[in-house]
Design a protein around this motif. Structure first.
Motif, PDB file in Angstrom:
ATOM      1  N   GLU A   1       0.790  -1.309   0.051  1.00  0.00           N
ATOM      2  CA  GLU A   1       0.015   0.065  -0.116  1.00  0.00           C
ATOM      3  C   GLU A   1       0.832   1.205   0.141  1.00  0.00           C
ATOM      4  OE1 GLU A   1      -3.912   1.483   2.487  1.00  0.00           O
ATOM      5  OE2 GLU A   1      -2.044   0.845   3.677  1.00  0.00           O
ATOM      6  N   ILE A   2       0.549   2.182  -0.622  1.00  0.00           N
ATOM      7  CA  ILE A   2       1.172   3.788  -0.698  1.00  0.00           C
ATOM      8  C   ILE A   2       0.016   4.574  -0.115  1.00  0.00           C
ATOM      9  CG2 ILE A   2       2.086   5.495  -2.091  1.00  0.00           C
ATOM     10  CD1 ILE A   2       3.011   3.463  -4.252  1.00  0.00           C
ATOM     11  N   LEU A   3       0.559   5.252   0.830  1.00  0.00           N
ATOM     12  CA  LEU A   3      -0.454   6.240   1.851  1.00  0.00           C
ATOM     13  C   LEU A   3       0.173   7.466   1.592  1.00  0.00           C
ATOM     14  CD1 LEU A   3      -2.882   6.632   3.543  1.00  0.00           C
ATOM     15  CD2 LEU A   3      -1.448   5.952   5.675  1.00  0.00           C
ATOM     16  N   VAL A   4      -0.694   8.340   1.141  1.00  0.00           N
ATOM     17  CA  VAL A   4      -0.346   9.976   1.311  1.00  0.00           C
ATOM     18  C   VAL A   4      -1.349  10.257   2.305  1.00  0.00           C
ATOM     19  CG1 VAL A   4      -0.221  11.843  -0.125  1.00  0.00           C
ATOM     20  CG2 VAL A   4       0.453   9.742  -1.300  1.00  0.00           C
TER      21      VAL A   4
ATOM     22  N   ALA B   1      -9.889  13.556  -7.166  1.00  0.00           N
ATOM     23  CA  ALA B   1     -11.051  13.005  -6.574  1.00  0.00           C
ATOM     24  C   ALA B   1     -11.602  12.093  -7.684  1.00  0.00           C
ATOM     25  CB  ALA B   1     -12.026  13.900  -6.095  1.00  0.00           C
ATOM     26  N   LYS B   2     -11.365  12.628  -8.971  1.00  0.00           N
ATOM     27  CA  LYS B   2     -11.947  11.414 -10.109  1.00  0.00           C
ATOM     28  C   LYS B   2     -11.249  10.441 -10.383  1.00  0.00           C
ATOM     29  CE  LYS B   2     -14.779  15.088 -12.468  1.00  0.00           C
ATOM     30  NZ  LYS B   2     -15.221  15.840 -13.739  1.00  0.00           N
ATOM     31  N   SER B   3      -9.815  10.354 -10.038  1.00  0.00           N
ATOM     32  CA  SER B   3      -9.107   9.135 -10.211  1.00  0.00           C
ATOM     33  C   SER B   3      -9.496   8.029  -9.643  1.00  0.00           C
ATOM     34  CB  SER B   3      -7.415   9.766  -9.968  1.00  0.00           C
ATOM     35  OG  SER B   3      -6.709   8.637 -10.186  1.00  0.00           O
ATOM     36  N   ARG B   4      -9.786   7.165 -10.461  1.00  0.00           N
ATOM     37  CA  ARG B   4     -10.229   5.885  -9.809  1.00  0.00           C
ATOM     38  C   ARG B   4      -8.854   5.058  -9.280  1.00  0.00           C
ATOM     39  NH1 ARG B   4     -15.434   5.428  -9.077  1.00  0.00           N
ATOM     40  NH2 ARG B   4     -16.497   6.393 -10.746  1.00  0.00           N
ATOM     41  N   ALA B   5      -7.794   5.519  -9.571  1.00  0.00           N
ATOM     42  CA  ALA B   5      -6.493   5.102  -9.012  1.00  0.00           C
ATOM     43  C   ALA B   5      -6.096   5.100  -7.519  1.00  0.00           C
ATOM     44  CB  ALA B   5      -5.318   5.263  -9.849  1.00  0.00           C
ATOM     45  N   ILE B   6      -6.937   6.304  -6.950  1.00  0.00           N
ATOM     46  CA  ILE B   6      -6.681   6.829  -5.655  1.00  0.00           C
ATOM     47  C   ILE B   6      -7.972   6.553  -4.926  1.00  0.00           C
ATOM     48  CG2 ILE B   6      -6.152   8.774  -4.286  1.00  0.00           C
ATOM     49  CD1 ILE B   6      -4.616   9.907  -6.737  1.00  0.00           C
ATOM     50  N   PHE B   7      -7.991   6.030  -3.640  1.00  0.00           N
ATOM     51  CA  PHE B   7      -8.907   6.000  -2.729  1.00  0.00           C
ATOM     52  C   PHE B   7      -8.819   7.338  -1.598  1.00  0.00           C
ATOM     53  CE2 PHE B   7     -10.628   5.135   1.482  1.00  0.00           C
ATOM     54  CZ  PHE B   7     -11.962   4.977   1.350  1.00  0.00           C
ATOM     55  N   TRP B   8      -9.571   8.032  -1.367  1.00  0.00           N
ATOM     56  CA  TRP B   8      -9.811   9.258  -0.596  1.00  0.00           C
ATOM     57  C   TRP B   8     -10.842   9.070   0.616  1.00  0.00           C
ATOM     58  CZ3 TRP B   8     -12.071  14.830  -2.144  1.00  0.00           C
ATOM     59  CH2 TRP B   8     -11.773  15.493  -1.017  1.00  0.00           C
ATOM     60  N   GLY B   9     -10.018   9.352   1.827  1.00  0.00           N
ATOM     61  CA  GLY B   9     -10.872   9.131   3.066  1.00  0.00           C
ATOM     62  C   GLY B   9     -10.343  10.427   3.877  1.00  0.00           C
TER      63      GLY B   9
ATOM     64  N   GLY C   1       0.030  -0.223  10.581  1.00  0.00           N
ATOM     65  CA  GLY C   1      -0.827  -1.516  11.039  1.00  0.00           C
ATOM     66  C   GLY C   1      -1.020  -2.465  10.132  1.00  0.00           C
ATOM     67  N   PRO C   2      -1.592  -3.515  10.404  1.00  0.00           N
ATOM     68  CA  PRO C   2      -1.434  -4.783   9.242  1.00  0.00           C
ATOM     69  C   PRO C   2      -2.712  -4.504   8.328  1.00  0.00           C
ATOM     70  CG  PRO C   2      -2.214  -5.414  11.436  1.00  0.00           C
ATOM     71  CD  PRO C   2      -1.681  -4.015  11.552  1.00  0.00           C
ATOM     72  N   ILE C   3      -3.695  -3.571   8.542  1.00  0.00           N
ATOM     73  CA  ILE C   3      -4.744  -3.542   7.677  1.00  0.00           C
ATOM     74  C   ILE C   3      -4.682  -2.386   7.018  1.00  0.00           C
ATOM     75  CG2 ILE C   3      -7.143  -3.388   7.819  1.00  0.00           C
ATOM     76  CD1 ILE C   3      -7.008  -4.529  10.883  1.00  0.00           C
ATOM     77  N   SER C   4      -5.011  -2.211   5.721  1.00  0.00           N
ATOM     78  CA  SER C   4      -4.714  -1.309   4.993  1.00  0.00           C
ATOM     79  C   SER C   4      -5.669  -0.144   5.441  1.00  0.00           C
ATOM     80  CB  SER C   4      -5.028  -1.548   3.592  1.00  0.00           C
ATOM     81  OG  SER C   4      -6.566  -1.492   3.310  1.00  0.00           O
ATOM     82  N   ALA C   5      -4.958   1.147   5.077  1.00  0.00           N
ATOM     83  CA  ALA C   5      -5.766   2.318   5.491  1.00  0.00           C
ATOM     84  C   ALA C   5      -7.170   2.533   4.829  1.00  0.00           C
ATOM     85  CB  ALA C   5      -4.908   3.729   5.252  1.00  0.00           C
ATOM     86  N   LYS C   6      -7.154   2.014   3.683  1.00  0.00           N
ATOM     87  CA  LYS C   6      -8.648   1.911   2.761  1.00  0.00           C
ATOM     88  C   LYS C   6      -9.390   1.156   3.436  1.00  0.00           C
ATOM     89  CE  LYS C   6     -10.569   1.078  -1.643  1.00  0.00           C
ATOM     90  NZ  LYS C   6     -10.237   0.502  -2.983  1.00  0.00           N
ATOM     91  N   LEU C   7      -9.074  -0.075   3.922  1.00  0.00           N
ATOM     92  CA  LEU C   7     -10.137  -0.908   4.558  1.00  0.00           C
ATOM     93  C   LEU C   7     -10.631  -0.472   5.916  1.00  0.00           C
ATOM     94  CD1 LEU C   7      -8.914  -4.527   3.552  1.00  0.00           C
ATOM     95  CD2 LEU C   7     -10.684  -3.171   2.456  1.00  0.00           C
TER      96      LEU C   7
ATOM     97  N   THR D   1      -3.512   4.999  -1.554  1.00  0.00           N
ATOM     98  CA  THR D   1      -4.838   5.855  -0.500  1.00  0.00           C
ATOM     99  C   THR D   1      -4.366   7.170  -0.109  1.00  0.00           C
ATOM    100  OG1 THR D   1      -5.370   3.363   0.303  1.00  0.00           O
ATOM    101  CG2 THR D   1      -5.842   5.506   1.567  1.00  0.00           C
ATOM    102  N   PHE D   2      -5.242   8.226  -0.191  1.00  0.00           N
ATOM    103  CA  PHE D   2      -5.104   9.541   0.284  1.00  0.00           C
ATOM    104  C   PHE D   2      -6.124   9.757   1.449  1.00  0.00           C
ATOM    105  CE2 PHE D   2      -6.802  13.938  -0.470  1.00  0.00           C
ATOM    106  CZ  PHE D   2      -5.878  14.548   0.314  1.00  0.00           C
ATOM    107  N   LEU D   3      -5.512  10.073   2.487  1.00  0.00           N
ATOM    108  CA  LEU D   3      -6.204  10.589   3.832  1.00  0.00           C
ATOM    109  C   LEU D   3      -5.788  11.901   4.190  1.00  0.00           C
ATOM    110  CD1 LEU D   3      -5.914   7.467   6.187  1.00  0.00           C
ATOM    111  CD2 LEU D   3      -7.608   8.025   4.671  1.00  0.00           C
ATOM    112  N   SER D   4      -6.778  12.758   4.105  1.00  0.00           N
ATOM    113  CA  SER D   4      -7.076  14.048   4.627  1.00  0.00           C
ATOM    114  C   SER D   4      -7.542  13.940   6.035  1.00  0.00           C
ATOM    115  CB  SER D   4      -7.757  15.076   3.789  1.00  0.00           C
ATOM    116  OG  SER D   4      -9.050  14.556   3.551  1.00  0.00           O
ATOM    117  N   VAL D   5      -6.675  14.467   7.070  1.00  0.00           N
ATOM    118  CA  VAL D   5      -6.970  14.326   8.185  1.00  0.00           C
ATOM    119  C   VAL D   5      -7.170  15.949   8.962  1.00  0.00           C
ATOM    120  CG1 VAL D   5      -6.300  11.869   8.493  1.00  0.00           C
ATOM    121  CG2 VAL D   5      -4.906  13.850   9.173  1.00  0.00           C
ATOM    122  N   GLY D   6      -8.014  16.300   9.670  1.00  0.00           N
ATOM    123  CA  GLY D   6      -8.421  17.627  10.334  1.00  0.00           C
ATOM    124  C   GLY D   6      -8.016  18.596   9.072  1.00  0.00           C
TER     125      GLY D   6
END
Length: 410
Positions: free
Chosen positions: A220-223, A283-291, A367-373, A255-260
């Protein structure tokens, strides 16, 4: 157990407007907070391999549980040098440009948009300017009082100047008004003109991200972007997409996470057309999940907002919004102590938890669980990790076993 746990992760973290002055301080804070993560989740972690470059501060994190091991390549994208250039300006320059910035956001209607979406954030915007105005009024009163007592204009002028000097020597620093002025000044300049130094750096980091997506052994690559860093993270991802429109084609999810997040801080300004176009492409990119993680008690983020909708952009592939409660993440006595310290609350997004909760910065990054999940699961990693830190065999670890991606979730 279904699905495959994460064994290797690559993390690009972009912090907020926080002048970390050395790589040692940055890693020391990380090590201190990950110790809380270890106690809370009954796991072990080691941090080593500190490497400092012009663009990033890197280190390696190894986290282990009874039946899992994760190796994280953690990269903190630097921009404190840019922050320091704003802080190095004279107070006269910072104050005058700060007042111009206030007028810009007010006259452009941005403050009104803040009020409509989240009144707490509007108060955060006004705080440094109102506080500075009150302090200056107090300095003027000192001069008027001196004139009333002495009847001397020179003495009154000296008293007023003394009051101004006292404000700049004391409350200006104690209340972090200078940093807050700089934060808004930077935001205005970024909206209207961009920042060539940051843009060049993000271009170089984007090249690293694209190369990692093609050749890395990571699962996983997490930004992750915190506060104003979320804006720069969007910029980074857009640059990566321009270099490679499908960075996840080699089966390494991004995965892209914006926090605060301060995405709306910038995105709601009428002149932020460049940023809104950037945000829409990401946001439109299907290659990136955004939380997107938000908290009620933190006035420095936009609670219960849908970023794309608020900016008037397409919501076809908007963020999965999760609302977190700091009171459920911290011991009661700690939460009571910091609940009125808004800067400390804001920092909880990147700090360790005392209790297991749906949001945990270190579980997401190490952690062992992906940020997306974790983001898709209503309770995050909580039902997936046993009391002893092991993986729970019956826990859903595949995306298909979780609810479909929502636009906004409680």
């Amino acid at each position: 157990m279904s699905g495959k746990p994460v064994a290797k992760r690559l993390v690009f973290h972009i912090g907020g407007y926080d002048p970390i002055t050395s790589h040692v301080d940055a890693q020391r804070r990380f090590v201190r907070e990950i110790a809380r993560f270890q106690r809370t989740w009954s796991v072990k972690a080691t941090v080593d391999g500190l490497h400092d470059t012009a663009d990033e501060i890197r280190w390696n994190v190894t986290t282990t549980g009874p039946d899992w091991l994760v190796e994280t390549d953690y990269r903190l994208v630097r921009w404190h040098d840019v922050i320091e250039t704003f802080g190095d300006r004279s107070n006269g320059s910072r104050i005058s440009v700060g007042i111009l910035t206030l007028l810009d956001f007010v006259l452009a209607g941005t403050l009104w948009r803040y009020l409509q979406i989240n009144w707490r954030y509007a108060l955060f915007f006004l705080y440094p300017f109102v506080m500075f105005g009150l302090l200056m009024a107090a300095a003027i009163l000192i001069g008027l009082l001196a004139f009333k007592i002495t009847g001397s204009i020179p003495v009154a002028a000296a008293g007023g100047l003394f009051g101004v000097a006292a404000v700049l020597a004391g409350p200006w620093r104690w209340l972090h008004l200078g940093d807050l002025f700089d934060d808004w000044i930077f935001s205005r300049e970024y909206i209207r003109f961009g920042n060539s130094e940051i843009e060049q750096r993000l271009e170089r980091v984007a090249t690293e991200l694209v190369a990692a997506a093609s050749n890395s052994a990571a699962d996983e690559i997490l930004v992750i972007g915190h506060s104003l860093g979320a804006v720069l993270a969007v910029d980074l991802l857009d640059r990566a997409l321009k270099q490679d429109p499908d960075p996840g084609r080699n089966q390494i999810p991004v995965t892209f996470l914006s926090v605060g997040s301060s995405i709306l801080k910038v995105g709601l300004h009428p002149k932020a057309t460049r940023f809104r176009a950037t945000m829409e492409r990401v946001a439109k990119s299907r290659a990136i999940f955004w939380g997107d993680y938000q908290a009620l008690v933190d006035p420095l983020n936009f609670y219960k907002s849908r970023p794309m909708a608020e900016m008037g952009l397409s919501t076809e592939n908007e963020a999965t919004v999760r609302v977190v409660r700091f009171s459920r993440m911290l011991d009661d006595h700690i939460y009571r102590r910091i609940r009125l310290n808004f800067f400390r609350l804001h920092g909880q997004f990147v700090s360790g938890n005392d209790k297991r909760a749906s949001y945990d910065y270190f579980m997401l990054t190490c952690g062992p669980i992906s940020a997306k999940l974790q983001t898709l699961a209503p309770d995050g990693a909580v039902p997936m990790i046993a009391d002893d830190g092991g993986l729970i065999a019956s826990a859903p670890l595949s995306e298909g076993e979780l609810p479909s991606r929502p636009g906004a979730a409680a």
